[in-house]
Every structure is written in C-alpha cells, then in structure tokens.
Scaffold this motif. Sequence first.
Motif, PDB file in Angstrom:
ATOM      1  N   SER A  21       7.143  26.927  27.449  1.00  0.00           N
ATOM      2  CA  SER A  21       8.082  27.390  26.550  1.00  0.00           C
ATOM      3  C   SER A  21       9.557  26.989  27.018  1.00  0.00           C
ATOM      4  O   SER A  21      10.431  26.747  25.922  1.00  0.00           O
ATOM      5  CB  SER A  21       7.947  28.874  26.576  1.00  0.00           C
ATOM      6  N   GLU A  22       9.802  27.242  28.127  1.00  0.00           N
ATOM      7  CA  GLU A  22      11.230  26.824  28.733  1.00  0.00           C
ATOM      8  C   GLU A  22      11.411  25.391  28.317  1.00  0.00           C
ATOM      9  O   GLU A  22      12.476  24.964  27.863  1.00  0.00           O
ATOM     10  CB  GLU A  22      11.464  27.209  30.043  1.00  0.00           C
ATOM     11  N   ALA A  23      10.511  24.404  28.573  1.00  0.00           N
ATOM     12  CA  ALA A  23      10.464  23.100  28.415  1.00  0.00           C
ATOM     13  C   ALA A  23      10.812  22.746  27.013  1.00  0.00           C
ATOM     14  O   ALA A  23      11.596  21.687  26.488  1.00  0.00           O
ATOM     15  CB  ALA A  23       9.371  22.208  29.186  1.00  0.00           C
ATOM     16  N   SER A  24       9.797  23.509  26.244  1.00  0.00           N
ATOM     17  CA  SER A  24       9.946  23.208  24.740  1.00  0.00           C
ATOM     18  C   SER A  24      11.334  23.406  23.828  1.00  0.00           C
ATOM     19  O   SER A  24      11.817  22.716  23.108  1.00  0.00           O
ATOM     20  CB  SER A  24       8.871  24.187  24.131  1.00  0.00           C
ATOM     21  N   ARG A  25      11.926  24.429  24.710  1.00  0.00           N
ATOM     22  CA  ARG A  25      13.298  24.552  24.025  1.00  0.00           C
ATOM     23  C   ARG A  25      14.385  23.462  24.153  1.00  0.00           C
ATOM     24  O   ARG A  25      15.103  23.264  23.620  1.00  0.00           O
ATOM     25  CB  ARG A  25      13.987  25.856  24.852  1.00  0.00           C
TER      26      ARG A  25
END
Length: 509
Positions: free
Chosen positions: A292-296
């Motif tokens: 989720s963090e990398a997706s942002r």
Amino acid sequence: VFWTQYKEHQKRKLRKQLQQRQADPEYKVIIVGAGISGLCTAIKLQEKGIPFEIHEKKGGVGGTWVDNVYPGSGCDVPSFLYSFSFEPNLSWSRKWASQKEILEYIEAVTKKYNLYQHIRFYSEICSASFDEEESLWNLSTTSGVQISSRWVVCSTGQLNLPNIPAIPGRDSFQGESFHSARWNYDIDLKGKKVAVIGTGASAIQFVPCISEEVDELFVFQRSPSHIDRKNDYEYSKLTHFLFKHVPGVAKLYRWTIYWVFESLWPVFQQGRLNKAVGNFICGGMKKVIDDSEASRSLIPSYAIGCKRILISNNYFPTLAKDHVHLIDTPVTEITERGVVSAEVERDVDVIIFATGFQSYRFLFPIDIKGLDSKSLSDVWQDHPFAFWGLTVPEFPNMFITYGPTTNLVHNSIIFMIECQVAYIVQAIEKCQRNNVLSISLQQEQMDRYSEMCGRSLQSTVFATDCGGWYKTPSGVLVNNSAFSTLTYWWNTCVKGFRWNHYRITKAES
C-alpha cells in the motif's frame, strides 16, 4: 522468363540512370541522417532511379539504435511491426526485439540495398541555405565540405538530443555521471552506489539489469508512469517454419498486430473509455506491487496516455529488492558526493541520467535558411510545425521525416515513416518529371492544417497536465500525431502530393 528479363532490364536502366545523374546537383537528393527514416527514403528513391547521398554524423547506420545501447535496451513495439513492410524479417527471435537484434536488422537492410556506398559517415551537416536564383540548397558540414543539391530530406528524428536537467551543483559532482543514451561501459558499476535520475522508458529497462551488480541503487522518480505487463516470449521453431514456408502467415500476423494497436487510438481521447482503461491498468499495477505504501508512490493519478505507457515484467520486483530504494521527492541539488532530495543527501559513486531527450528541438543544431534568408529556428521558435510533419512554408524543396506532430503512442512509427517517404518520393519524382525547379508550401495550407491539428490534439489526453515530454517547456504540443495512422495514411499516401498545395517554380525550357 520474359517477366524476369524485363525486371532485370528495368534494374539495369535504373542503375545507368543513377550513375548518370549521381554527380548532378540538379537531380541529387541529400538525406541528413542514416537512421530508419533516412534509409527508407534512400531505398524508395533508389527504386525510382533518383540519385541520393546520405550524410551521417556518426560512424554507423541505425540512428537511435546506435545511441541507446544501455543494458536491457529494446523496443516497446512488437518486432514484426517494427520493421519495413517491404522488407519483413521472418527470423525475429522474440516478440519484443532487443537493441542488438534491431540494429542487426537495420544493418542487413542497408547491405541488401547497397546503401553503404551512398553514405558519408562522420559527415555532420551544420548549415543549409536555399539559393533562390539557382533553386538549389547549399549545405556545409562541420569539417568544411560544401554540397549543393536540389532537394534535402532531414531525417534526424525526435530522440537524438539527450536532455540533462540543469540541477544546481551538477558540475560539482566528483564521481562519474552520464546519460543513458550515452552509456559509458568503461565505468564498472559492480559494487558501486548508483543514483538513477528518471523513471521513463529507458530506466525501466536498465534499472532491473544494473540492480544485479550494484551495491546500492537509488531511483529518483519525478512522477510515476502507467506500466503494463510485457507479454514477451521467444518464437518457437514451428512458428518460424510457419512464417517462412506457409504463404500469408507472416503478413496476417503483422496486420493483426497493426489492427490491434490501431484499435487503441480511441483510448487516447479524453473521456470515459480513457478513464476505464486507466483504472484497469492501475488495478493490475496494484496487484503486482502488493504494498500500500509503495502503491501511493507508483500509481499515477493523471490520465493514462498523457505520458508514454510503459511495459515491463521486472521493474516492480526490482524496486522491492532490499538494496534498491525509490525516492519520489524532487531532486533539488547535486553535491560533490551525491544527490539531494527533500533535504536528504545520498552519497553515490555514479549518477545515471535517464531524463529523456530534448524532443522539441527538431533539426537542432543545423542552421537552416530558406527564402529571403529566413532562419527556421526563428520561424519555429518554441513551436515547431510542419504540414503533416513533412514540410514548412518558405523552405522550398526541403522535407522532414519523423517531424513535428508525427510521433505515435499507440502504433509503429515505421508505418508513419513509410507514409512520409511515399509522399516525399512522389513529390520529387513529379517535380523532376515536370521540369519543376522548386516547390514551397502555401501558407494557407499550413494554417489550415495547424488549425485542424490543434483542434484535434486538444481532445486528446496529451493536452492534459502530467509533465510529460510531449510538450515544449512552454506547454505547446509539438511531438505527437493528432490523428490515427489510418487518417495519416489517407492524407499522405492516398491523397498524396498535390500541386495546388504549393507555389511552383518551373524551368524556362
């Protein structure tokens, strides 16, 4: 037997005609650049018995494929479509060819059509001025050679001037640095700390390759890209057999790829379809990233197609490696020891600029002067334009291949190049047949095309804001085609060259 003898007779006749006219500037065409479009122009001129001479500033043919030799370099258009329609390669090893295989194909074509004898390597054209009295172009090379010719075809392309951003402190860096299009294989990256600035089409190809040998890798991203999976595979022996021995299979395969790609043109228009495709691609990216963090950081928020859509299977897995770090804050400074972003300095040994090209600087740095000594750079300023990307008013007998508003995002540029060359050769042949000394595009034709092109571009996603390379620094769209390839083909090949679009100067005799 009769047909074979007739064709041989025609070939001998053309060769004799070429030899007779080769030294006469009245007939000769000067081609600037020995990339794909320059070679295509030469082949088609040769078929018509029109003499030509190619001036190439480097030491080999291939254009962009001579420059871009970085690890993992390849084409994002399937091999069977990234080749001349009149010279198919039935031996491509895989669906998406590597730089090495593409260059080998280009060199083989050059040899087959005996073009090497017409190429002047290490001959860089630096100026060209039109002599109105003689209706001839006078060209100069950087080494001082003077050349005169009735016709000039500029085939220098859009992606030949590396763009290295003017980051404060760039020249103070004490380590090694280079642009990805000028890859320095003398620098050993093994065990080094490396910074890559930029995450475009080149970066996603070489970052996975160099990640296997560097000690630590910092990837600086200005904005994320839409990245789809690359459905790549090697062609089997059976497939090669079918291509080579079963009539029509290779052509059908090529045309299938073309029509599938051409059907994507509506996706690049602003609207619901574009949003739906963008959501689908982003959904696929999220499944691969699975963080989720990398997706942002990696999922774009702008319309799909505003920047080039990329393809890769190994870029996201590479970013997940422990020694690879994605930095999504702007680079503000380069110091003696490294790169600064968000007030954090990261020490590195090597900086690689994957920052694209100055694609809006068409024909730079050639000093071109047309009628009344008008300078092309002054006429264009920061808004290059050309009629169907081919010719400019007040610059007679000069054509451009892969010029303004001809870049593609959904299909093969070689299709466009073949359309352009067909128009150019038709124009030159008609003029020579009708004793015409010069043709100059009428301004009203240019204005009509510019208005039509501008109106069409405003409805595309290229006109939206994403910071891509399709616009000049002032925000003007000058690179991408405003039309489908079918529309372009209809206007350049079917309608073709028309006398009433030009001001004509005929010889007295």
